[in-house]
Design an enzyme around this catalytic site. Structure first.
Site, PDB file in Angstrom:
ATOM      1  N   ARG A 117       0.844  -1.201   0.000  1.00 48.79           N
ATOM      2  CA  ARG A 117       0.000   0.000   0.000  1.00 48.79           C
ATOM      3  C   ARG A 117       0.874   1.244   0.000  1.00 48.79           C
ATOM      4  NH1 ARG A 117      -4.812  -1.972   4.148  1.00 48.79           N
ATOM      5  NH2 ARG A 117      -5.212  -3.848   2.939  1.00 48.79           N
ATOM      6  N   SER A 164      -7.953  -1.103   0.854  1.00 42.36           N
ATOM      7  CA  SER A 164      -8.959  -1.427   1.864  1.00 42.36           C
ATOM      8  C   SER A 164      -9.661  -0.208   2.449  1.00 42.36           C
ATOM      9  CB  SER A 164      -8.297  -2.257   2.954  1.00 42.36           C
ATOM     10  OG  SER A 164      -9.258  -2.727   3.851  1.00 42.36           O
ATOM     11  N   HIS A 165      -9.458   0.022   3.745  1.00 39.37           N
ATOM     12  CA  HIS A 165     -10.140   1.097   4.462  1.00 39.37           C
ATOM     13  C   HIS A 165      -9.386   2.424   4.365  1.00 39.37           C
ATOM     14  CE1 HIS A 165      -7.224  -1.039   6.774  1.00 39.37           C
ATOM     15  NE2 HIS A 165      -7.015   0.060   7.474  1.00 39.37           N
ATOM     16  N   ASP A 212     -16.154  -1.879   4.676  1.00 45.77           N
ATOM     17  CA  ASP A 212     -15.090  -0.958   4.265  1.00 45.77           C
ATOM     18  C   ASP A 212     -14.945  -0.865   2.743  1.00 45.77           C
ATOM     19  OD1 ASP A 212     -13.967  -3.459   3.824  1.00 45.77           O
ATOM     20  OD2 ASP A 212     -11.966  -2.869   4.492  1.00 45.77           O
ATOM     21  N   ASP A 251     -13.129  -2.216   0.457  1.00 45.04           N
ATOM     22  CA  ASP A 251     -13.059  -3.421  -0.372  1.00 45.04           C
ATOM     23  C   ASP A 251     -13.996  -4.530   0.110  1.00 45.04           C
ATOM     24  OD1 ASP A 251     -11.406  -3.730   1.917  1.00 45.04           O
ATOM     25  OD2 ASP A 251     -10.328  -5.360   0.951  1.00 45.04           O
ATOM     26  N   ASP A 299     -14.299  -6.286   2.953  1.00 44.30           N
ATOM     27  CA  ASP A 299     -13.958  -7.419   3.806  1.00 44.30           C
ATOM     28  C   ASP A 299     -14.175  -7.123   5.300  1.00 44.30           C
ATOM     29  OD1 ASP A 299     -11.810  -5.701   3.941  1.00 44.30           O
ATOM     30  OD2 ASP A 299     -10.271  -7.231   3.580  1.00 44.30           O
ATOM     31  N   ARG A 300     -14.345  -5.852   5.662  1.00 41.73           N
ATOM     32  CA  ARG A 300     -14.606  -5.547   7.074  1.00 41.73           C
ATOM     33  C   ARG A 300     -16.090  -5.327   7.313  1.00 41.73           C
ATOM     34  NH1 ARG A 300      -9.928  -1.845   9.649  1.00 41.73           N
ATOM     35  NH2 ARG A 300      -8.184  -2.991   8.739  1.00 41.73           N
ATOM     36  N   THR A 336      -1.671 -10.848  13.656  1.00 39.43           N
ATOM     37  CA  THR A 336      -2.580  -9.963  12.925  1.00 39.43           C
ATOM     38  C   THR A 336      -2.448 -10.173  11.417  1.00 39.43           C
ATOM     39  OG1 THR A 336      -2.483  -8.327  14.668  1.00 39.43           O
ATOM     40  CG2 THR A 336      -3.068  -7.521  12.484  1.00 39.43           C
ATOM     41  N   GLU A 345     -11.007 -10.913  13.644  1.00 39.20           N
ATOM     42  CA  GLU A 345     -10.019  -9.966  14.150  1.00 39.20           C
ATOM     43  C   GLU A 345     -10.755  -8.787  14.780  1.00 39.20           C
ATOM     44  OE1 GLU A 345      -6.077  -9.665  11.895  1.00 39.20           O
ATOM     45  OE2 GLU A 345      -7.563  -9.499  10.316  1.00 39.20           O
ATOM     46  N   SER A 385     -10.186  -5.877  14.353  1.00 32.19           N
ATOM     47  CA  SER A 385     -10.210  -4.782  13.389  1.00 32.19           C
ATOM     48  C   SER A 385     -11.418  -4.911  12.449  1.00 32.19           C
ATOM     49  CB  SER A 385      -8.913  -4.777  12.596  1.00 32.19           C
ATOM     50  OG  SER A 385      -8.704  -6.052  12.016  1.00 32.19           O
ATOM     51  N   LYS A 428     -11.592 -12.272   4.991  1.00 36.75           N
ATOM     52  CA  LYS A 428     -12.687 -11.848   5.839  1.00 36.75           C
ATOM     53  C   LYS A 428     -13.784 -11.316   4.925  1.00 36.75           C
ATOM     54  CE  LYS A 428     -10.286  -7.569   7.121  1.00 36.75           C
ATOM     55  NZ  LYS A 428      -8.852  -7.719   6.826  1.00 36.75           N
TER      56      LYS A 428
HETATM   57  C1  VG1 Z   1      -4.902  -3.900   9.939  1.00 39.59           C
HETATM   58  C2  VG1 Z   1      -5.620  -4.691  11.010  1.00 39.59           C
HETATM   59  C3  VG1 Z   1      -5.582  -6.171  10.672  1.00 39.59           C
HETATM   60  C4  VG1 Z   1      -6.160  -6.397   9.270  1.00 39.59           C
HETATM   61  C5  VG1 Z   1      -5.416  -5.543   8.272  1.00 39.59           C
HETATM   62  C6  VG1 Z   1      -6.010  -5.639   6.888  1.00 39.59           C
HETATM   63  O1  VG1 Z   1      -3.544  -4.267   9.917  1.00 39.59           O
HETATM   64  O2  VG1 Z   1      -5.059  -4.459  12.269  1.00 39.59           O
HETATM   65  O3  VG1 Z   1      -6.298  -6.883  11.655  1.00 39.59           O
HETATM   66  O4  VG1 Z   1      -6.062  -7.749   8.916  1.00 39.59           O
HETATM   67  O5  VG1 Z   1      -5.471  -4.176   8.667  1.00 39.59           O
HETATM   68  O6  VG1 Z   1      -7.359  -5.272   6.864  1.00 39.59           O
HETATM   69  P1  VG1 Z   1      -2.390  -3.360  10.618  1.00 39.59           P
HETATM   70  O7  VG1 Z   1      -1.104  -4.074  10.297  1.00 39.59           O
HETATM   71  O8  VG1 Z   1      -2.525  -2.010  10.040  1.00 39.59           O
HETATM   72  O9  VG1 Z   1      -2.716  -3.350  12.071  1.00 39.59           O
HETATM   73  V1  VG1 Z   1      -8.027  -4.674   5.446  1.00 39.59           V
HETATM   74  O10 VG1 Z   1      -9.633  -4.484   5.645  1.00 39.59           O
HETATM   75  O11 VG1 Z   1      -6.962  -3.583   5.082  1.00 39.59           O
HETATM   76  O12 VG1 Z   1      -7.720  -5.818   4.238  1.00 39.59           O
HETATM   77 CO    CO Z   2     -10.589  -4.179   3.826  1.00 34.69          CO
END
Ligand code: VG1
Ligand code: CO
Length: 584
Positions: free
Chosen positions: A26, A117-118, A300, A302, A304-305, A368, A387, A389, A400
């Site tokens: 990213r 993602s988010h 979110d 994409d 998945d959340r 994680t 998770e 998150s 997810k």
């Molecule tokens: C975060 C979350 C983690 C999740 C990841 C991807 O990672 O803590 O639980 O799997 O995002 O989610 P980090 O390393 O920033 O804590 V998503 O919805 O971006 O695919």
């Molecule tokens: Co996501």
């Protein structure tokens, strides 16, 4: 329609900083758009996968800015590397769980997801890319390590071109990404290449339909005491939500808000939590909205959340996982055979552990990131994972899945209310508080300090590591240690390390944790998904079995632990931040 192309080897040189994080690479859009940036990573990916020649892969993204341009570039590199077919989601769009579903159902070699993602989208915001393997899940570290080492030595990448003299023009430019259907091409040396534009929802929606009792969910939607509001946050799930909640379950058109996918998510942060989905939260608050719906949910960028809300009630992701696991067998046809195990990431509160104990099934604690659940799901050791998150998922895909989690909650509500009269709906709040009475409540909160300076992030982790080392050194052998003048003793102070029970791979340095004698926990880790600087995550958990104390606000219950964390880490001084950017 058909056409031809020529493969050209384009000269390039390694670019620094192309390491895959928690979930893909990213970076800011501007970085991705730099010459060769995307091509270098994609070629490094293709050079690290076995069986690429003649294979079929899926490709799609969350529709953010630059999604379609990246789709075009990747198709050209794929063709040059001997891939025989790329299945592209219509308009270049596939939500993350839908890509996973397509890879699995059509037995593809893998898939590429274009998403950050988010993280926000738009010309000045973030872009991302991630590779999923043949089980439909994120590539394990063995693969991402290879990609990284290839990015450090790359000297050329393959590119399908119109001919050797015209390397700019896209030989597949005639393919209309908006039109479902396959277009075949042939290379100068006779290899066939097909771009197959597929319906972005079909495989995924059919899969979900096979897992849930849609008639029962439809009956729930038909009740006068039930209403539902879904916030797609201008992310990828809008059209999927329209199909499922409106067309299949009979919800009114207004039950999907921010349902149109936008390249910049309307300038918002497409992260389903209390901070970034504030409008949805306000709509569910009966003090602000007298007609607040019985259930609210968001996903979110994409897809998945997920976030689950009852009327005036927030379900923490850790509780959501525990309730779904506890009710799965009875409420959800897909789980009718019961579970053999569940899994959660280490920082996630241990609410699901209590359910596993009661059910007599295994409970796994992983680092994680969803990639760590893949082997457990493949081996049938766990069926539901989550998770803190806002991630919940199961063995139907290897990602997810936001909409899946929402359907789980609809199924739980439908099941609990199978015998109630219209007007007497058992609410989400009462389902969760009843759960606490049986299993205890795990208060949980996460404090995020986003985009602090990278050095400050490293210094904070070093400071906490030193605290741990000093504690361990001062331990008297009794099995418990003292942390400052905190009244509760500590049983574990370490940097979490995980050995995968299936393939024996080891992931070290996954978060600094303090486990207390009363099962409270504090965890410090640095985010692996940010696109610049460092994001510090501080997680706090406290277990409460006394019913009389379970109704307290989580921030009040957790204050002593958070104060302790801030004190021992010296966070305010090191980062210059007196408060977190986001509290979840
Ligand atoms: C975060 C979350 C983690 C999740 C990841 C991807 O990672 O803590 O639980 O799997 O995002 O989610 P980090 O390393 O920033 O804590 V998503 O919805 O971006 O695919
Ligand atoms: Co996501």
């Amino acid at each position: 329609m058909a056409g031809s192309f020529t493969v050209v080897d384009v000269k390039t040189a390694p670019i620094d900083g192309q390491k895959t994080g928690t979930s893909g690479l990213r970076k800011k859009v501007a970085e991705f758009k730099k010459p060769n940036y995307l091509a270098n990573w994609v070629q490094s990916l293709f050079s690290s996968i076995d069986g690429l020649k003649g294979s079929s892969i899926a490709l799609g993204g969350d529709g953010r800015y630059w999604n379609k341009d990246a789709v075009r570039i990747i198709c050209r590199i794929a063709a040059a590397n001997g891939v025989s077919k790329v299945l592209v989601g219509q308009n270049g769009i596939l939500c993350t769980p839908a890509l996973s579903a397509i890879v699995r159902r059509r037995e593809l070699l893998g898939g590429i997801i274009l998403t950050a993602s988010h993280n926000p989208g738009g010309p000045n915001a973030d872009f991302g890319i991630k590779y999923n393997v043949s089980n439909g899940g994120p590539a394990p570290e063995s693969v991402t390590d290879k990609i990284l080492s290839n990015t450090k030595t790359i000297s050329t990448y393959g590119m399908a071109c119109v001919d050797g003299d015209n390397t700019e023009a896209d030989p597949f430019g005639s393919v209309d990404l908006a039109a479902v259907g396959a277009t075949k091409f042939t290379s100068a040396d006779g290899a066939a290449f097909t771009i197959d534009v597929v319906d972005s929802a079909a495989d995924y929606v059919e899969l979900l339909q096979s897992m849930f009792d849609f008639a029962a969910l439809k009956a729930l939607f038909a009740r006068s005491d039930f209403s539902f509001l879904f916030d797609a946050m201008s992310g990828v799930t809008g059209p999927y939500a329209q199909r499922i909640f409106v067309e299949l379950l009979g919800g009114p058109a207004e039950c999907v808000m921010r349902g149109e996918p936008l390249e910049d998510f309307g300038g918002a942060h497409p992260d389903p939590n209390l901070t970034y989905a504030a409008d949805l939260v306000a709509s569910l608050d009966p003090k602000k909205s007298p007609d607040a719906p019985a259930m609210g949910a968001a996903s979110d960028g994409d897809g998945d959340r997920n976030m689950i809300l009852g009327r005036g009630f927030f379900v923490t992701p850790s509780d959501s996982l525990a309730v779904i696991a506890a009710k799965a067998k009875a409420a959800i046809p897909f789980f009718k055979d019961g579970l053999t195990g569940v899994a959660r990431s280490m920082p996630t509160a241990s609410a699901v552990d209590h359910v596993a104990t009661k059910l007599g099934i295994s409970c796994f604690e992983t680092p994680t990131g969803w990639k760590f659940f893949g082997n457990l799901l493949d081996a049938g050791k766990a069926q539901i994972c989550g998770e803190e998150s806002f991630g919940t998922g199961a063995f139907h895909v290897r990602e997810k899945d936001g909409i899946f989690a929402v359907l789980c909650w609809l199924a739980v509500l439908a099941h609990e209310n199978a015998g109630t009269k219209d007007g007497d709906l058992i609410s989400i709040e009462s389902i969760v508080t009843d759960h606490w009475k049986v299993y205890g409540r795990n208060f949980f909160s996460r404090y995020d300090y986003e985009e602090v300076d990278s050095e400050a992030g490293a210094k904070l982790m070093a400071t906490v590591t030193k605290v741990q080392e000093d504690m361990v050194a001062a331990a008297d052998g009794s099995g418990s240690m003292t942390l400052g003048d905190f009244p509760v003793k500590v049983t574990t102070a370490d940097n979490f390390s995980y050995t995968d029970p299936i393939d024996g791979s080891v992931a070290k340095g996954q978060g600094l944790r303090f486990v207390f004698e009363d099962h409270s926990r504090l965890v410090f880790r640095l985010s692996g998904t940010g696109s610049s600087g460092a994001t510090i995550r501080l997680y706090a958990e406290q277990y409460e079995t006394d019913e009389a104390k379970q109704g307290v606000d989580a921030q009040v219950a957790l204050k002593p632990l958070i104060d302790l964390a801030l004190k021992i880490s010296n966070l305010t001084e090191i980062t210059g931040r007196s408060s977190p950017t986001v509290i979840t």
